[in-house]
Write an enzyme that holds these catalytic residues in place. Sequence first.
Site, PDB file in Angstrom:
ATOM      1  CG  HIS A   8     -17.308 -39.980  59.605  1.00 27.28           C
ATOM      2  ND1 HIS A   8     -16.974 -41.122  60.295  1.00 27.28           N
ATOM      3  CD2 HIS A   8     -18.637 -40.030  59.425  1.00 27.28           C
ATOM      4  CE1 HIS A   8     -18.062 -41.826  60.531  1.00 27.28           C
ATOM      5  NE2 HIS A   8     -19.089 -41.179  60.007  1.00 27.28           N
ATOM      6  N   GLY A  28     -21.639 -39.201  54.399  1.00 32.78           N
ATOM      7  CA  GLY A  28     -22.991 -39.008  54.901  1.00 32.78           C
ATOM      8  C   GLY A  28     -22.988 -39.151  56.403  1.00 32.78           C
ATOM      9  CB  SER A  30     -23.483 -41.744  62.341  1.00 33.07           C
ATOM     10  OG  SER A  30     -23.395 -43.015  62.926  1.00 33.07           O
ATOM     11  N   GLY A  31     -25.070 -43.817  60.196  1.00 34.26           N
ATOM     12  CA  GLY A  31     -26.297 -44.587  59.963  1.00 34.26           C
ATOM     13  C   GLY A  31     -26.922 -44.375  58.597  1.00 34.26           C
ATOM     14  N   GLY A  33     -25.772 -45.377  55.746  1.00 28.33           N
ATOM     15  CA  GLY A  33     -25.581 -46.519  54.858  1.00 28.33           C
ATOM     16  C   GLY A  33     -24.258 -46.552  54.124  1.00 28.33           C
ATOM     17  CE  LYS A  34     -20.376 -42.745  56.873  1.00 29.02           C
ATOM     18  NZ  LYS A  34     -21.603 -42.411  57.613  1.00 29.02           N
ATOM     19  CB  SER A  35     -20.365 -49.660  56.415  1.00 31.32           C
ATOM     20  OG  SER A  35     -19.417 -48.813  57.025  1.00 31.32           O
ATOM     21  CG  ASP A  52     -15.719 -44.992  60.975  1.00 30.61           C
ATOM     22  OD1 ASP A  52     -16.790 -44.371  60.778  1.00 30.61           O
ATOM     23  OD2 ASP A  52     -15.117 -44.971  62.052  1.00 30.61           O
ATOM     24  NE  ARG A 106     -38.632 -38.078  38.126  1.00 29.90           N
ATOM     25  CZ  ARG A 106     -39.466 -37.766  37.151  1.00 29.90           C
ATOM     26  NH1 ARG A 106     -40.414 -36.890  37.331  1.00 29.90           N
ATOM     27  NH2 ARG A 106     -39.354 -38.342  35.983  1.00 29.90           N
TER      28      ARG A 106
END
Length: 143
Positions: A8, A28, A30-31, A33-35, A52, A106
Amino acid sequence: MTAAQPLHATAVAHWGPGVGWRAILISGPSGAGKSDLALRLIGRGWRLVADDYVHVFASGEALYVTAPDTIRGRIEARGLGVIDACVRGVVRLVLAVELAEPAPERLPDPERRSLAGRSAPLLRLSGFEASAVEKVAAAIAPL
């Protein structure tokens, strides 16, 4: 060659003079920010490999990514829907990107991610940061 390992994740590729097409794998929850990160990279000339769901496989000492046939050339733009994108086929994977909140350290120690019996350099970042695209580009510059 090892069998493709489905993940995924989202994968995008960049053309570099002297190195050809090289891909990054964005993972990462769902939600995370991959796409979204992939769309921003595509806006800068990168090409979609898969969104996806990504097949990862090893051949020789290298890792490669490709899209399942059912979703090839399509990416989700949250709030807009699934849209078509210019796509690359099989591309050598050079970097794994893991999206995380809160923002990572950092000055982190170098990390690697194991995929399909091989490993790739790992970059942890916050996908929605304005500088995420530049960080990814800088991370693959010497690779």
